[in-house]
Write a protein that holds these residues in place. Structure first.
Motif, PDB file in Angstrom:
ATOM      1  N   ALA A   1      -6.511 -25.633  25.725  1.00 14.32           N
ATOM      2  CA  ALA A   1      -5.999 -26.938  25.453  1.00 14.32           C
ATOM      3  C   ALA A   1      -6.628 -27.149  23.959  1.00 14.32           C
ATOM      4  CB  ALA A   1      -6.374 -27.822  26.373  1.00 14.32           C
ATOM      5  N   GLU A   2      -7.509 -27.091  23.715  1.00 10.42           N
ATOM      6  CA  GLU A   2      -8.081 -27.341  22.239  1.00 10.42           C
ATOM      7  C   GLU A   2      -7.298 -26.446  21.310  1.00 10.42           C
ATOM      8  OE1 GLU A   2     -12.545 -28.729  21.605  1.00 10.42           O
ATOM      9  OE2 GLU A   2     -12.374 -26.557  20.962  1.00 10.42           O
ATOM     10  N   THR A   3      -7.113 -25.238  21.545  1.00 11.60           N
ATOM     11  CA  THR A   3      -6.381 -24.463  20.488  1.00 11.60           C
ATOM     12  C   THR A   3      -4.835 -25.225  20.211  1.00 11.60           C
ATOM     13  OG1 THR A   3      -7.584 -22.524  21.329  1.00 11.60           O
ATOM     14  CG2 THR A   3      -5.673 -22.117  19.702  1.00 11.60           C
ATOM     15  N   ALA A   4      -4.501 -25.316  21.495  1.00 10.23           N
ATOM     16  CA  ALA A   4      -3.137 -26.095  21.227  1.00 10.23           C
ATOM     17  C   ALA A   4      -2.905 -27.033  20.283  1.00 10.23           C
ATOM     18  CB  ALA A   4      -2.273 -26.417  22.620  1.00 10.23           C
ATOM     19  N   VAL A   5      -4.053 -28.229  20.744  1.00  7.57           N
ATOM     20  CA  VAL A   5      -3.992 -29.401  19.817  1.00  7.57           C
ATOM     21  C   VAL A   5      -4.225 -28.886  18.359  1.00  7.57           C
ATOM     22  CG1 VAL A   5      -5.349 -31.499  19.542  1.00  7.57           C
ATOM     23  CG2 VAL A   5      -4.739 -30.651  21.861  1.00  7.57           C
ATOM     24  N   GLY A   6      -5.234 -27.859  18.173  1.00  2.00           N
ATOM     25  CA  GLY A   6      -5.774 -27.740  16.818  1.00  2.00           C
ATOM     26  C   GLY A   6      -4.580 -27.042  16.057  1.00  2.00           C
ATOM     27  N   LEU A   7      -3.584 -26.175  16.701  1.00  2.00           N
ATOM     28  CA  LEU A   7      -2.567 -25.631  16.043  1.00  2.00           C
ATOM     29  C   LEU A   7      -1.577 -26.583  15.540  1.00  2.00           C
ATOM     30  CD1 LEU A   7      -2.199 -22.091  17.863  1.00  2.00           C
ATOM     31  CD2 LEU A   7      -2.894 -22.637  15.436  1.00  2.00           C
ATOM     32  N   ALA A   8      -1.242 -27.722  16.627  1.00  2.00           N
ATOM     33  CA  ALA A   8      -0.375 -28.713  16.458  1.00  2.00           C
ATOM     34  C   ALA A   8      -0.723 -29.552  15.132  1.00  2.00           C
ATOM     35  CB  ALA A   8      -0.076 -29.743  17.582  1.00  2.00           C
ATOM     36  N   ILE A   9      -2.112 -29.779  14.994  1.00  2.00           N
ATOM     37  CA  ILE A   9      -2.405 -30.442  13.661  1.00  2.00           C
ATOM     38  C   ILE A   9      -2.188 -29.594  12.409  1.00  2.00           C
ATOM     39  CG2 ILE A   9      -4.578 -31.426  12.649  1.00  2.00           C
ATOM     40  CD1 ILE A   9      -5.697 -32.071  15.342  1.00  2.00           C
ATOM     41  N   VAL A  10      -2.607 -28.270  12.473  1.00  2.00           N
ATOM     42  CA  VAL A  10      -2.411 -27.338  11.300  1.00  2.00           C
ATOM     43  C   VAL A  10      -0.904 -27.483  11.056  1.00  2.00           C
ATOM     44  CG1 VAL A  10      -2.390 -24.986  10.687  1.00  2.00           C
ATOM     45  CG2 VAL A  10      -4.198 -25.855  12.036  1.00  2.00           C
ATOM     46  N   VAL A  11       0.256 -27.197  12.003  1.00  2.00           N
ATOM     47  CA  VAL A  11       1.356 -27.442  11.612  1.00  2.00           C
ATOM     48  C   VAL A  11       1.622 -28.466  10.838  1.00  2.00           C
ATOM     49  CG1 VAL A  11       3.722 -27.340  12.571  1.00  2.00           C
ATOM     50  CG2 VAL A  11       2.015 -25.885  13.504  1.00  2.00           C
ATOM     51  N   ALA A  12       1.192 -29.728  11.444  1.00  2.00           N
ATOM     52  CA  ALA A  12       1.580 -31.016  10.759  1.00  2.00           C
ATOM     53  C   ALA A  12       1.178 -31.193   9.199  1.00  2.00           C
ATOM     54  CB  ALA A  12       0.930 -32.044  11.448  1.00  2.00           C
ATOM     55  N   ILE A  13       0.013 -30.567   9.089  1.00  2.00           N
ATOM     56  CA  ILE A  13      -0.661 -30.411   7.699  1.00  2.00           C
ATOM     57  C   ILE A  13       0.291 -29.518   6.700  1.00  2.00           C
ATOM     58  CG2 ILE A  13      -2.413 -29.458   6.165  1.00  2.00           C
ATOM     59  CD1 ILE A  13      -4.248 -31.106   7.776  1.00  2.00           C
ATOM     60  N   TYR A  14       0.768 -28.287   7.388  1.00  2.00           N
ATOM     61  CA  TYR A  14       1.326 -27.214   6.742  1.00  2.00           C
ATOM     62  C   TYR A  14       2.626 -27.896   6.188  1.00  2.00           C
ATOM     63  CZ  TYR A  14       3.494 -22.982   5.707  1.00  2.00           C
ATOM     64  OH  TYR A  14       4.158 -21.762   4.892  1.00  2.00           O
ATOM     65  N   ARG A  15       3.312 -28.472   7.131  1.00  2.00           N
ATOM     66  CA  ARG A  15       4.566 -29.245   6.612  1.00  2.00           C
ATOM     67  C   ARG A  15       4.469 -30.123   5.530  1.00  2.00           C
ATOM     68  NH1 ARG A  15       7.184 -31.077  12.360  1.00  2.00           N
ATOM     69  NH2 ARG A  15       7.867 -28.753  13.115  1.00  2.00           N
ATOM     70  N   HIS A  16       3.388 -30.795   5.086  1.00  2.00           N
ATOM     71  CA  HIS A  16       3.146 -31.676   3.988  1.00  2.00           C
ATOM     72  C   HIS A  16       2.700 -30.865   2.801  1.00  2.00           C
ATOM     73  CE1 HIS A  16       3.416 -35.741   5.123  1.00  2.00           C
ATOM     74  NE2 HIS A  16       2.681 -35.283   6.257  1.00  2.00           N
ATOM     75  N   LYS A  17       1.760 -29.782   2.834  1.00  2.00           N
ATOM     76  CA  LYS A  17       1.142 -29.240   1.910  1.00  2.00           C
ATOM     77  C   LYS A  17       1.607 -27.895   1.634  1.00  2.00           C
ATOM     78  CE  LYS A  17      -2.154 -30.517  -0.062  1.00  2.00           C
ATOM     79  NZ  LYS A  17      -3.450 -31.496  -0.637  1.00  2.00           N
ATOM     80  N   ASP A  18       2.102 -27.124   2.637  1.00  2.00           N
ATOM     81  CA  ASP A  18       2.631 -25.633   2.364  1.00  2.00           C
ATOM     82  C   ASP A  18       1.291 -24.992   2.250  1.00  2.00           C
ATOM     83  OD1 ASP A  18       5.023 -25.502   3.008  1.00  2.00           O
ATOM     84  OD2 ASP A  18       5.867 -25.850   0.720  1.00  2.00           O
ATOM     85  N   THR A  19       0.411 -25.449   2.831  1.00  2.00           N
ATOM     86  CA  THR A  19      -0.984 -24.404   2.673  1.00  2.00           C
ATOM     87  C   THR A  19      -1.701 -24.614   3.955  1.00  2.00           C
ATOM     88  OG1 THR A  19      -2.946 -23.713   1.434  1.00  2.00           O
ATOM     89  CG2 THR A  19      -2.205 -26.455   1.599  1.00  2.00           C
ATOM     90  N   VAL A  20      -2.799 -23.534   4.300  1.00  2.00           N
ATOM     91  CA  VAL A  20      -3.431 -23.725   5.421  1.00  2.00           C
ATOM     92  C   VAL A  20      -4.888 -23.634   4.776  1.00  2.00           C
ATOM     93  CG1 VAL A  20      -1.918 -23.103   7.365  1.00  2.00           C
ATOM     94  CG2 VAL A  20      -2.938 -21.277   6.115  1.00  2.00           C
ATOM     95  N   ASN A  21      -4.992 -23.805   3.646  1.00  2.00           N
ATOM     96  CA  ASN A  21      -6.378 -23.627   2.976  1.00  2.00           C
ATOM     97  C   ASN A  21      -7.326 -25.029   3.242  1.00  2.00           C
ATOM     98  OD1 ASN A  21      -8.607 -23.391   1.458  1.00  2.00           O
ATOM     99  ND2 ASN A  21      -7.692 -22.066  -0.201  1.00  2.00           N
ATOM    100  N   ILE A  22      -8.424 -24.846   3.547  1.00  2.00           N
ATOM    101  CA  ILE A  22      -9.217 -26.147   3.916  1.00  2.00           C
ATOM    102  C   ILE A  22      -9.466 -26.733   2.740  1.00  2.00           C
ATOM    103  CG2 ILE A  22     -11.459 -26.906   4.699  1.00  2.00           C
ATOM    104  CD1 ILE A  22     -11.135 -25.169   7.117  1.00  2.00           C
ATOM    105  N   ASP A  23      -9.887 -26.024   1.624  1.00  2.00           N
ATOM    106  CA  ASP A  23     -10.365 -26.635   0.389  1.00  2.00           C
ATOM    107  C   ASP A  23      -9.190 -27.517  -0.177  1.00  2.00           C
ATOM    108  OD1 ASP A  23     -12.854 -25.535   0.645  1.00  2.00           O
ATOM    109  OD2 ASP A  23     -12.213 -23.956  -0.829  1.00  2.00           O
ATOM    110  N   GLU A  24      -8.029 -27.282   0.098  1.00  2.00           N
ATOM    111  CA  GLU A  24      -6.832 -28.077  -0.463  1.00  2.00           C
ATOM    112  C   GLU A  24      -6.372 -29.447   0.352  1.00  2.00           C
ATOM    113  OE1 GLU A  24      -3.459 -25.958  -1.653  1.00  2.00           O
ATOM    114  OE2 GLU A  24      -4.910 -24.119  -1.977  1.00  2.00           O
TER     115      GLU A  24
END
Lengths: 488, 99
Positions: free
Chosen positions: B70-93
């Motif tokens: 369940a946690e992975t599902a939530v986490g991936l959803a958050i990552v997708v939401a971020i990727y739509r904004h910034k086109d990156t999955v790099n934490i530093d950015e």
């Protein structure tokens, strides 16, 4: 009452909350945009029903373990459940207008809120580490999503990501600790572990036990934002939607303390000296970092984020004192903190306007006498957070510091008092900006639009802050009655 | 082979997970590292379950696996939401919130 019905009675509020949360998820997709308010109303209704069922089935004189040894049914559970439901009630009232203004989804919000409430309940009533963990995860997962609830807002996304990664790591560490504890004792029920530990004092030096305890402390320290594990707090509170920040500042903190009290006093009463030292250092760090960090903040949400770290530190004094007065002080403070902090976040959520534009202290210049119906309650909340007499915050601090003083923690209490003196500065700064500074001429000004519901809940919070400040004895007695079940 | 070796193994896996979270900059790998930590816990629980001869640890393991999913599902959803904004999955950015 037969044992079978007792099982359901002891678990009834959670069943109600769960059923209504699922109902909302089923009904919400079929509602038209205008009718979406309906799901918020259902959630408020669910919370009220759960509260009534909690009141109807109190267990004031006996501590029963039901659900195959999974949950406690005692007054401590009842009281804290009441606290959580109150949090849920006020948050959904604040969310009413907020969700509409920010164009969010009421259905998802209310069902996630109900799930979070279930998680908090489970943490407070659990009698088994499996149940505690499940409750913690239900709560965490709902709050991860709620923090990132503004899907199209980068700040909100970032706060969700930060909360999620740090939360995931901390719950893994907590689990690792629990696994050591299981390896040490061979059971996961609170009573079972306590039985094993009470058989000999030779265990205390054991590295396995020490590791397990320490890691459990890390896990809960993260939830309640204790000092070395507080880093996420300001970021997450700033980025999350304001109503959710309000919820996160009181909800998970209260649930974390509820579970921590049970764990410390029902599992580890014999190893208390070991914990105490850790707690003392953590409390000092927490109070100083929280208050010093808040001084330089310009953003009001962030400022309250730092202040919530400091308040976690004050409450830790109750655990360090480890007597009935300290414990009941924590529960009283949780109630006081609920009203003052949630009220403050509620007023902020009204002032900030659409898109959360006005959140810096400078925006608050000169609004004092323009919107007295909101600024006066906000001043009450801030004064109470600072611990000025006649407010609930003062009584709470008085009880906590007094309890620590009676157990001869003189230095700690001095630091706590100094820390709360520092806090007066930044709380008063907001009030001074509101009432005594003239507004900057150019630029946009705060334009307040609020619903009667939000104003009502602000006034309710303000009323209780003053009421608990003037007549604290009833709630204090209830808390004392509740903590007796922890077996101190 | 003694069961204790599995405890060493699980502690190594857990440490690797912690290092992964701290060092790697890609959100997906951080998520995998968290998963690694949870699986180290599972291994630990099963070993202890075997040592004590009761099933409590194994039951807990099932819960942990469920929660991790369940946690992975939530986490991936958050990552997708971020990727739509910034086109990156790099934490530093992902750094607009600080101090």
């Amino acid at each position: 009452m037969s044992t079978k019905s007792l099982i359901y009675v002891s678990f009834l509020p959670e069943i109600i909350l769960g059923a209504f949360a699922l109902l909302i998820m089923c009904v919400d997709p079929f509602l038209k945009k205008r009718e979406k308010v309906f799901s918020t109303i259902i959630s408020i209704f669910a919370i009220v029903v759960a509260f009534i069922s909690n009141l109807l089935f109190l267990s004031r004189d006996a501590s029963l373990i039901t659900f195959n040894g999974m949950i406690y049914f005692d007054f401590y559970s009842n009281l804290l459940r009441g606290l959580f439901l109150l949090i849920g009630f006020l948050v959904s009232l604040f969310a009413f207008k907020y969700i509409e203004r920010e164009d969010l989804f009421p259905g998802e919000f209310s069902s996630l809120l109900l799930f979070a409430l279930i998680g908090m309940d489970l943490m407070a009533i659990s009698a088994n580490l499996i149940m505690t963990f499940i409750g913690l995860e239900i709560l965490s997962m709902s709050t991860y999503i709620l923090a990132g609830f503004k899907r199209k807002n980068l700040k909100s996304n970032e706060s969700a990501l930060k909360y999620f990664i740090l939360g995931g790591v901390s719950s893994a560490i907590l689990l690792y600790g629990i696994s050591f504890l299981y390896g040490f004792t061979g059971t996961l029920s609170y009573r079972g572990i306590a039985n094993v530990l009470s058989k000999g004092s030779g265990f205390i030096g054991s590295p396995l036990l020490f590791l397990g305890m320490g890691m459990i402390l890390v896990g809960f320290g993260f939830k309640i934002a204790l000092a070395p594990f507080h880093v996420w707090t300001p970021d997450v509170y700033e980025g999350a939607p304001t109503v959710v920040s309000g919820f996160m500042s009181v909800g998970p903190k209260a649930a974390g303390y509820a579970a921590l009290l049970r764990i410390v006093f029902q599992i580890f009463p014999f190893t208390l000296p070991l914990w105490r030292e850790l707690f003392v250092y953590s409390a000092i760090l927490t109070m100083l970092i929280g208050n010093l960090g808040a001084i330089i903040q310009k953003n009001v949400k962030r400022l309250l984020g730092y202040s919530s770290i400091a308040h976690a530190g004050y409450m830790l004094l109750g655990i360090i004192a480890a007597d009935v007065m300290g414990m009941s002080g924590i529960i009283f403070y949780l109630f006081a903190y609920l009203f003052m902090n949630l009220g403050a976040f509620g007023v902020i959520s009204i002032f900030e306007g659409k898109g959360e534009k006005f959140v810096t202290i400078d925006d608050y210049r000169g609004i004092g006498f323009k919107y007295p119906q909101l600024t006066f309650p906000l001043s009450i909340f801030l004064l109470s957070l600072a611990g000025i007499p006649l407010t609930a915050g003062f009584v709470g601090k008085f009880v906590l510091f007094g309890a620590a003083l009676m157990e001869n923690h003189m230095g700690l209490v001095l630091i706590a008092i100094l820390a709360s003196l520092i806090s007066v500065y930044y709380y008063l700064k907001v009030i001074v900006y509101m009432f005594m500074k003239s507004p900057i001429i150019e630029g946009e000004e705060i334009e307040v639009r609020y619903s009667g519901v939000a104003l009502f809940s602000v006034l309710v919070c303000a009323f209780f802050v003053l009421y608990l400040g003037l007549f604290p004895s009833y709630l204090l007695n209830l808390s004392k009655e509740a903590v007796v079940f922890l077996g101190i | 082979m003694s069961l204790y070796n599995f405890l060493y193994l699980s502690s190594i896996i857990f440490t690797l997970g912690v290092i992964g979270v701290l060092v790697r900059r890609n959100v997906l790998i951080v998520l995998m590292s968290i998963e690694l930590m949870l699986n180290a816990v599972n291994l630990n629980l099963i070993v202890f379950s075997k040592l004590w001869g009761n099933v409590v640890g194994q039951v807990f393991t099932v819960f942990v696996i469920t929660v991790a999913a369940a946690e992975t599902a939530v986490g991936l959803a958050i990552v997708v939401a971020i990727y739509r904004h910034k086109d990156t999955v790099n934490i530093d950015e992902v750094n607009i919130l600080k101090w």
